[in-house]
Design a protein around this motif. Sequence first.
Motif, PDB file in Angstrom:
ATOM      1  N   LEU A  56      50.610  48.172  44.083  1.00 32.81           N
ATOM      2  CA  LEU A  56      51.815  47.346  44.004  1.00 32.81           C
ATOM      3  C   LEU A  56      52.902  48.027  43.188  1.00 32.81           C
ATOM      4  O   LEU A  56      54.097  47.942  43.518  1.00 32.81           O
ATOM      5  CB  LEU A  56      51.468  45.982  43.404  1.00 32.81           C
ATOM      6  N   GLY A  57      52.503  48.738  42.147  1.00 29.27           N
ATOM      7  CA  GLY A  57      53.478  49.489  41.366  1.00 29.27           C
ATOM      8  C   GLY A  57      54.138  50.578  42.182  1.00 29.27           C
ATOM      9  O   GLY A  57      55.355  50.822  42.066  1.00 29.27           O
ATOM     10  N   GLY A  58      53.340  51.258  43.035  1.00 29.25           N
ATOM     11  CA  GLY A  58      53.906  52.288  43.895  1.00 29.25           C
ATOM     12  C   GLY A  58      54.866  51.720  44.920  1.00 29.25           C
ATOM     13  O   GLY A  58      55.889  52.337  45.248  1.00 29.25           O
ATOM     14  N   MET A  59      54.577  50.529  45.416  1.00 32.79           N
ATOM     15  CA  MET A  59      55.484  49.878  46.365  1.00 32.79           C
ATOM     16  C   MET A  59      56.803  49.520  45.694  1.00 32.79           C
ATOM     17  O   MET A  59      57.886  49.666  46.295  1.00 32.79           O
ATOM     18  CB  MET A  59      54.819  48.624  46.945  1.00 32.79           C
ATOM     19  N   ALA A  60      56.731  49.074  44.449  1.00 30.70           N
ATOM     20  CA  ALA A  60      57.957  48.748  43.722  1.00 30.70           C
ATOM     21  C   ALA A  60      58.760  50.007  43.416  1.00 30.70           C
ATOM     22  O   ALA A  60      60.006  50.019  43.521  1.00 30.70           O
ATOM     23  CB  ALA A  60      57.611  48.013  42.431  1.00 30.70           C
ATOM     24  N   ASP A  61      58.094  51.101  43.051  1.00 27.37           N
ATOM     25  CA  ASP A  61      58.796  52.361  42.760  1.00 27.37           C
ATOM     26  C   ASP A  61      59.529  52.885  43.990  1.00 27.37           C
ATOM     27  O   ASP A  61      60.576  53.531  43.873  1.00 27.37           O
ATOM     28  CB  ASP A  61      57.791  53.414  42.266  1.00 27.37           C
ATOM     29  N   ALA A  62      58.966  52.629  45.173  1.00 24.56           N
ATOM     30  CA  ALA A  62      59.588  53.103  46.410  1.00 24.56           C
ATOM     31  C   ALA A  62      60.587  52.092  46.974  1.00 24.56           C
ATOM     32  O   ALA A  62      61.116  52.300  48.075  1.00 24.56           O
ATOM     33  CB  ALA A  62      58.502  53.397  47.447  1.00 24.56           C
ATOM     34  N   ASP A  63      60.836  51.007  46.231  1.00 20.00           N
ATOM     35  CA  ASP A  63      61.750  49.944  46.665  1.00 20.00           C
ATOM     36  C   ASP A  63      61.284  49.272  47.957  1.00 20.00           C
ATOM     37  O   ASP A  63      62.108  48.734  48.716  1.00 20.00           O
ATOM     38  CB  ASP A  63      63.178  50.486  46.847  1.00 20.00           C
ATOM     39  N   ASP A  64      59.969  49.297  48.213  1.00 18.94           N
ATOM     40  CA  ASP A  64      59.450  48.584  49.368  1.00 18.94           C
ATOM     41  C   ASP A  64      59.403  47.078  49.092  1.00 18.94           C
ATOM     42  O   ASP A  64      59.535  46.271  50.008  1.00 18.94           O
ATOM     43  CB  ASP A  64      58.044  49.085  49.712  1.00 18.94           C
ATOM     44  N   VAL A  65      59.164  46.722  47.844  1.00 20.40           N
ATOM     45  CA  VAL A  65      59.248  45.342  47.387  1.00 20.40           C
ATOM     46  C   VAL A  65      59.967  45.343  46.043  1.00 20.40           C
ATOM     47  O   VAL A  65      60.037  46.379  45.365  1.00 20.40           O
ATOM     48  CB  VAL A  65      57.857  44.681  47.230  1.00 20.40           C
ATOM     49  N   SER A  66      60.497  44.219  45.663  1.00 20.29           N
ATOM     50  CA  SER A  66      61.190  44.136  44.366  1.00 20.29           C
ATOM     51  C   SER A  66      60.167  44.200  43.239  1.00 20.29           C
ATOM     52  O   SER A  66      58.995  43.858  43.415  1.00 20.29           O
ATOM     53  CB  SER A  66      61.982  42.838  44.270  1.00 20.29           C
ATOM     54  N   ALA A  67      60.624  44.635  42.088  1.00 27.06           N
ATOM     55  CA  ALA A  67      59.736  44.732  40.933  1.00 27.06           C
ATOM     56  C   ALA A  67      59.191  43.354  40.561  1.00 27.06           C
ATOM     57  O   ALA A  67      58.020  43.219  40.168  1.00 27.06           O
ATOM     58  CB  ALA A  67      60.478  45.349  39.750  1.00 27.06           C
ATOM     59  N   GLU A  68      60.036  42.321  40.680  1.00 26.20           N
ATOM     60  CA  GLU A  68      59.594  40.975  40.343  1.00 26.20           C
ATOM     61  C   GLU A  68      58.488  40.505  41.281  1.00 26.20           C
ATOM     62  O   GLU A  68      57.488  39.910  40.854  1.00 26.20           O
ATOM     63  CB  GLU A  68      60.781  40.005  40.408  1.00 26.20           C
ATOM     64  N   LYS A  69      58.657  40.777  42.576  1.00 29.66           N
ATOM     65  CA  LYS A  69      57.669  40.358  43.562  1.00 29.66           C
ATOM     66  C   LYS A  69      56.350  41.105  43.352  1.00 29.66           C
ATOM     67  O   LYS A  69      55.263  40.522  43.459  1.00 29.66           O
ATOM     68  CB  LYS A  69      58.214  40.613  44.962  1.00 29.66           C
ATOM     69  N   ALA A  70      56.455  42.404  43.058  1.00 32.34           N
ATOM     70  CA  ALA A  70      55.242  43.195  42.816  1.00 32.34           C
ATOM     71  C   ALA A  70      54.522  42.712  41.565  1.00 32.34           C
ATOM     72  O   ALA A  70      53.285  42.609  41.539  1.00 32.34           O
ATOM     73  CB  ALA A  70      55.600  44.670  42.685  1.00 32.34           C
ATOM     74  N   GLU A  71      55.283  42.406  40.527  1.00 28.98           N
ATOM     75  CA  GLU A  71      54.682  41.952  39.274  1.00 28.98           C
ATOM     76  C   GLU A  71      53.987  40.607  39.459  1.00 28.98           C
ATOM     77  O   GLU A  71      52.894  40.376  38.942  1.00 28.98           O
ATOM     78  CB  GLU A  71      55.766  41.835  38.199  1.00 28.98           C
ATOM     79  N   LYS A  72      54.617  39.713  40.220  1.00 27.13           N
ATOM     80  CA  LYS A  72      54.015  38.405  40.482  1.00 27.13           C
ATOM     81  C   LYS A  72      52.714  38.552  41.272  1.00 27.13           C
ATOM     82  O   LYS A  72      51.706  37.904  40.972  1.00 27.13           O
ATOM     83  CB  LYS A  72      55.014  37.533  41.234  1.00 27.13           C
ATOM     84  N   ALA A  73      52.737  39.415  42.294  1.00 26.26           N
ATOM     85  CA  ALA A  73      51.540  39.615  43.109  1.00 26.26           C
ATOM     86  C   ALA A  73      50.410  40.242  42.312  1.00 26.26           C
ATOM     87  O   ALA A  73      49.226  39.978  42.557  1.00 26.26           O
ATOM     88  CB  ALA A  73      51.880  40.483  44.321  1.00 26.26           C
ATOM     89  N   ALA A  74      50.762  41.106  41.353  1.00 26.23           N
ATOM     90  CA  ALA A  74      49.746  41.827  40.581  1.00 26.23           C
ATOM     91  C   ALA A  74      48.992  40.937  39.602  1.00 26.23           C
ATOM     92  O   ALA A  74      47.960  41.339  39.065  1.00 26.23           O
ATOM     93  CB  ALA A  74      50.397  42.982  39.828  1.00 26.23           C
ATOM     94  N   ARG A  75      49.473  39.718  39.364  1.00 25.82           N
ATOM     95  CA  ARG A  75      48.832  38.846  38.382  1.00 25.82           C
ATOM     96  C   ARG A  75      47.450  38.391  38.822  1.00 25.82           C
ATOM     97  O   ARG A  75      46.596  38.088  37.997  1.00 25.82           O
ATOM     98  CB  ARG A  75      49.719  37.621  38.119  1.00 25.82           C
ATOM     99  N   ARG A  76      47.230  38.285  40.098  1.00 32.62           N
ATOM    100  CA  ARG A  76      45.915  37.849  40.584  1.00 32.62           C
ATOM    101  C   ARG A  76      45.635  38.425  41.967  1.00 32.62           C
ATOM    102  O   ARG A  76      46.559  38.763  42.713  1.00 32.62           O
ATOM    103  CB  ARG A  76      45.830  36.327  40.633  1.00 32.62           C
ATOM    104  N   LEU A  77      44.359  38.525  42.276  1.00 32.88           N
ATOM    105  CA  LEU A  77      43.936  38.946  43.605  1.00 32.88           C
ATOM    106  C   LEU A  77      44.024  37.762  44.571  1.00 32.88           C
ATOM    107  O   LEU A  77      43.993  36.600  44.136  1.00 32.88           O
ATOM    108  CB  LEU A  77      42.500  39.460  43.571  1.00 32.88           C
ATOM    109  N   PRO A  78      44.106  38.023  45.850  1.00 30.76           N
ATOM    110  CA  PRO A  78      44.075  36.910  46.810  1.00 30.76           C
ATOM    111  C   PRO A  78      42.683  36.306  46.878  1.00 30.76           C
ATOM    112  O   PRO A  78      41.707  36.863  46.364  1.00 30.76           O
ATOM    113  CB  PRO A  78      44.456  37.588  48.130  1.00 30.76           C
ATOM    114  N   LYS A  79      42.562  35.175  47.508  1.00 28.90           N
ATOM    115  CA  LYS A  79      41.259  34.543  47.693  1.00 28.90           C
ATOM    116  C   LYS A  79      40.513  35.238  48.834  1.00 28.90           C
ATOM    117  O   LYS A  79      41.111  35.621  49.835  1.00 28.90           O
ATOM    118  CB  LYS A  79      41.429  33.056  48.017  1.00 28.90           C
ATOM    119  N   PHE A  80      39.197  35.394  48.618  1.00 35.74           N
ATOM    120  CA  PHE A  80      38.359  36.033  49.636  1.00 35.74           C
ATOM    121  C   PHE A  80      37.445  34.980  50.250  1.00 35.74           C
ATOM    122  O   PHE A  80      36.590  34.416  49.549  1.00 35.74           O
ATOM    123  CB  PHE A  80      37.516  37.155  49.018  1.00 35.74           C
TER     124      PHE A  80
END
Length: 782
Positions: free
Chosen positions: A257-281
């Motif tokens: 997610l950090g790499g996606m934010a560095d490449a401007d594929d997603v916003s830093a805020e969106k990447a940070e929010k997603a990184a807080r938890r894993l999805p449900k399996f």
Amino acid sequence: MSGKRRAAGPAQSSAPAKKGAATKRPRTRKQRVWRVAKWFLIVGLVCSLVAVGGFIYAYQTTDIPDPNEDFETQTSFVYYSDGQTEVGSYATQNRQSIPLDQMPQNLQDAVVAAENRSFWSDNGIDPKGILRAAFSNAKGNATQGASTITQQYVKILYLTQERSYQRKLKEAILSLKLQREMSKEQILEGYLNTIYFGRGAYGVQAASEAYFAKDAKDLSLRECAVLASVLNNPSSFDPANGKASKESLKERYRYVLGGMADADDVSAEKAEKAARRLPKFPKIQAESRYGGQKGHMLSMVRSELKDLGFDDEQIDGGGLRVTTTFTKKAMDAAAAGAREQRPEGPEFSEKNLHVAVASVEPGTGAVRGFYGGQDYLQSQINWAVTGGMVGSTFKPFAVAAALKEGFSLKDTFDGNSPFYYNEQGTGARVRNEGYGSDGLGTDYGSRVSLLRGTEDSINTVFADLTVSMPDGPEKIMQTAEDLGIPNWNKNQAGYDNLDNSPGLEPVSGIALGSATIAPINMANAYGTIANGGRAAKAHVVQKVVSKSGEVLYQFKQSTKRAVDEDVAADTSYAMQQVVSVGTGTAARALGRPAAGKTGTATNSDDDVASAWFVGYTPQLATAVMYVRGKGQEQLDGWLPEYFGGSYPARTWTDVMGRALEGTEVEYFPEPAYLDGDAPDDGHEPYTPPPKPTKKPKPSKSDKPTKKPDKPTETPDPTDTPTIPDTPPTMPPPTTCDPAVGCPPEQPVPPTPTDPAATVAVPPTPPAARQVAHRTEHRVRRG
């Protein structure tokens, strides 16, 4: 000429110099270094030109081959120990190709961020990336690999998993050619449709179904980041593999997610929010062909193959032929014995009551059979591998440690309850089973032999024994580990305890068995005692062969000395007495020489949470464990009988009878009767007081004489010896040391309660001696 001296300095040659000859000066050090460097530069330049020329030649003469024909057909198969009877196979490659436009943009961006951040700009190879990865790996980091996406795609389609410079060179050449003939979008689409994601899934569509039970086009940002993370190392990053794998996934997930934010594929805020938890399996239903014990067997084999260096991609798609140690006879015996002896009733179904069985061959460590506690399709927890608190089945390890230190089976210890670890009689204490006169456990006396303490599983005897040895807890733990019990890795968590024993630490109550140990490891450690003290490694993989017939792995049989042979013989003798006259008499119904130990353990609420019987004959060692629910629920008051000498011992007897049917009856060696220099005073063998002197009989002169009125032709019935219709079931006692007892005759089974039941009694060997049997049938906890 006297009075003249030559000036100081080097001697001058008297020979005249040749006409026209110049004086040759020696080279300076700088000139010599430069001369060597010049030659190195020339040689290096020539080598470089040759290398470049060779690379250009190889590039021009190398054609892109057709994709590997075997790519989709390399299923690996697993066999029983005979190498012919099939256990099962690993998943046939689950692959579904979809076009790039059905793959979410987040997924494409996440994979590029995870695997090859220069993908859109590189030429198919990344020299800087190779150097960067080399330095990163040297520092212990695990983020970005040295191969580009193009190189990985080439390796999958055209090359092998071989690790060599020749293959890497060919990989680089093909990558350069491929990126000239295909667009980046085509390469990415092919890569995402072929790369392995674990769980038998090749390509993003199969992976999406395997991890999230949905189509790839419906994946969320978090789910895309997870799939991009796991493809780097499916085994280490699959959250289904336990807590450690889930933590590793989180770290990799945040990196993606950090790499996606560095490449401007997603916003830093969106990447940070997603990184807080894993999805449900979601829970994924296992395939029906893994039903029964097959799924557990294949899971155990996979785990050991990975320990041997095989990766998931090789296991699932490498066409391996794996020969295991399992025998169908022992596997069937374990399953049948567990089903036959479990109590009846819906409340005792496999969903609630888990009966684990493990059988290991002494001297080889080969796991011949097991029962995981339930059908693999109901639960993937294999209780023969997970285990539970072992209770008093740990006590034989304390016996062996004590014998090594100089104690003997005759030496005595405190059998009264409770036993306090300090001399003031306060603080930590150990109780015996039973209520006792004061409600604090049964008293057995202040001087109880180690032999009787083992027979009756007296807790206070083993508490006294532990503190009577210098560094007693450490020595008991080391003896257990030498015999085959793995140590406690506190960084490891999960349900696989084949190489871990949670809770095994050198505490004062170690002999009472609070550690969690896998039944396979308990059977193997007891097998070491049966093998005269020589330990073998427990294992399930015997041989691995490639699809071309090359032997990739062959188990090398070896043993190491764990305890002396005499120590093993006396420890074994004590456990034979447990079966003959102690808490494990139910195992006498096996009808052949047997040794074993009962055990129960309590949870934090002081409820009995596990019941065990572990025992062996010279040919086979088997452990049986009963647990409920998640392994810590109450057994006492729920099971009709909860002692180790009840259901576990009867299950053990049933399993061993089936597994050993048709095999020769073998006997144990004689005990050594060790009597060394005990490290602590006050444990001398108990000597009973002399019997009171009998009153002398009156002499004949004191007796009145009376002539019989009539001669008696036959003896009085009271003097006539009584001859029973059938021989007694128990042999008469013989004179022997009261503290130690006698060497056991081969055990005679008790009379069956069912008139129709018959029990085969083995022949008594010539060297066997009679043993005194107690008439009462004792079943005590622990």
